[in-house]
Scaffold this motif. Structure first.
Motif, mmCIF file in Angstrom:
data_model
loop_
_atom_site.group_PDB
_atom_site.id
_atom_site.type_symbol
_atom_site.label_atom_id
_atom_site.label_comp_id
_atom_site.label_asym_id
_atom_site.label_seq_id
_atom_site.Cartn_x
_atom_site.Cartn_y
_atom_site.Cartn_z
ATOM 1 N N ALA A 13 0.835 -1.207 0.000
ATOM 2 C CA ALA A 13 0.000 0.000 0.000
ATOM 3 C C ALA A 13 0.870 1.257 0.000
ATOM 4 N N LEU A 14 1.929 1.230 0.787
ATOM 5 C CA LEU A 14 2.830 2.388 0.821
ATOM 6 C C LEU A 14 3.514 2.600 -0.522
ATOM 7 N N ALA A 16 2.351 1.692 -3.407
ATOM 8 C CA ALA A 16 1.322 2.173 -4.336
ATOM 9 C C ALA A 16 1.077 3.664 -4.157
ATOM 10 N N LEU A 17 1.027 4.123 -2.886
ATOM 11 C CA LEU A 17 0.843 5.553 -2.629
ATOM 12 C C LEU A 17 2.014 6.364 -3.166
ATOM 13 N N ALA A 18 3.245 5.854 -2.965
ATOM 14 C CA ALA A 18 4.425 6.561 -3.471
ATOM 15 C C ALA A 18 4.404 6.644 -4.985
ATOM 16 N N ALA A 20 1.741 6.530 -6.873
ATOM 17 C CA ALA A 20 0.660 7.447 -7.253
ATOM 18 C C ALA A 20 1.123 8.901 -7.136
ATOM 19 N N GLY A 21 1.912 9.201 -6.056
ATOM 20 C CA GLY A 21 2.442 10.556 -5.900
ATOM 21 C C GLY A 21 3.398 10.916 -7.017
#
Length: 342
Positions: A13-14, A16-18, A20-21
């Motif tokens: 999840a982390l 994926a967030l990175a 996405a950023g």
């Protein structure tokens, strides 16, 4: 249905967030235009972070004597040339194009009240990222920063008339000479300021060399580097000739039999301190010191004593730090007064 949270899923999840950023930044969708401003919460957070950082670093790194109340003319001259365009000044509005920045520079007649002297010193010396506020242009000139702290501290109560008195010398038609006279005075005697050298009587060649050294960064001073940056070689020659031709310093050291007189004429051989007169005399490529302002000589000697980056004068053009450290501390003021003819 229950979803189990495992370390693998948390890491995924982390990541994926990175990603996405990074994708959002790569897309260019984020609007960085200064005209778009900040969200109120973003503006609050950035200023809150900045204030916390200044408070912490100023408490740790700023000197305990961050302010020097003598020598306001040079600080005012630099402020007029470099700072007033963004911050405004007493009786002078900031330039509209500078106020269109994000964030706009604050009005120091109000903002200066919100900071301590140590915090103002740290901001002036280090600058602030992402605001357009630069760090001090000469990193080893804390004496200049201290004078600017004192000037900024006075802005909330300073009148336009006082500001003009500090920054202008009326009655000079030549714009270049008028700019220099704002600090050095129409007569080149430094308007009585303790940090200003007397220019009259120096050789034109020395004054030209000094301006060139300031413009190229070979000689450190945020005030003089700013003043010399836009001068052409022809400007430098004209200004050097103009101020050197004025009456000012003497051509020979005064007489006397004191310890200071001995240092000037003979040096201190046991301390490997050469005689001042061996370099600072007419016909030499160095400044003449006889008749120079005592406070200026003493300030420069104390500044050089603190420069421990130069350890061998033979391997560097910067010989004065080595020489100044060989002068006994208790002889600096007597030596300066002797050279000044006092």
């Amino acid at each position: 249905m229950t979803i189990r949270i495992t370390w693998a899923r948390a890491v995924a999840a982390l990541v994926a967030l990175a990603l996405a950023g990074l994708l959002f930044a790569w897309s260019g969708v984020f609007n960085i235009a200064a005209s778009s401003g900040h969200w109120k919460v973003t503006d609050w957070f950035l200023h809150w972070t900045m204030r916390n950082s200044v408070r912490t670093y100023a408490a740790i790194t700023a000197p305990d004597d961050p302010r020097a109340d003598a020598g306001l003319v040079s600080a005012a001259g630099l402020f007029k040339a470099s700072c007033a365009a963004c911050h405004g000044a007493p009786g002078v509005r900031p330039l509209p194009v500078m106020q269109a920045a994000t964030p706009p520079a604050p009005d120091l007649s109000v903002n200066a009240r919100e900071w301590t002297d140590k915090q103002i010193f740290w901001i002036l010396k280090r600058g602030v990222k992402y605001t357009g506020m630069p760090g001090w242009a000469a990193r080893d000139r804390d004496d200049e920063v201290r004078r600017m702290v004192a000037f900024v501290r006075l802005l909330p109560g300073m009148t336009p008339a006082t500001y003009r008195t500090l920054t202008e010398v009326p009655g000079i038609a030549d714009a270049r000479i008028a700019t220099c006279a704002g600090c050095h005075g129409a007569d080149g005697r430094g308007r009585g300021q303790p940090d200003m050298p007397i220019l009259g009587g120096q050789s034109p060649a020395y004054l030209r060399a000094a301006l060139t050294a300031y413009a190229t960064g070979k000689r450190q001073s945020a005030v003089m580097a700013n003043a010399a940056a836009t001068l052409t070689p022809a400007d430098m020659t004209r200004l050097a000739d103009h101020f050197a031709a004025m009456p000012g310093i003497g051509r020979t050291a005064p007489s006397g039999t004191t310890e200071a007189a001995r240092i000037v004429r003979e040096g201190l051989p046991k301390a490997q301190l050469p005689a001042c007169a061996s370099c600072h005399a007419p016909g030499k490529p160095f400044p003449v010191l006889a008749g120079q302002r005592a406070s200026y000589i003493a300030q420069r000697l104390r500044h050089w004593r603190g420069d421990e980056t130069v350890v061998d004068a033979r391997k560097s053009q910067a010989t004065m730090p080595v020489i100044a450290r060989r002068i006994p501390e208790d002889m600096i003021d007597p030596l300066a007064r002797y050279l000044a003819g006092r």
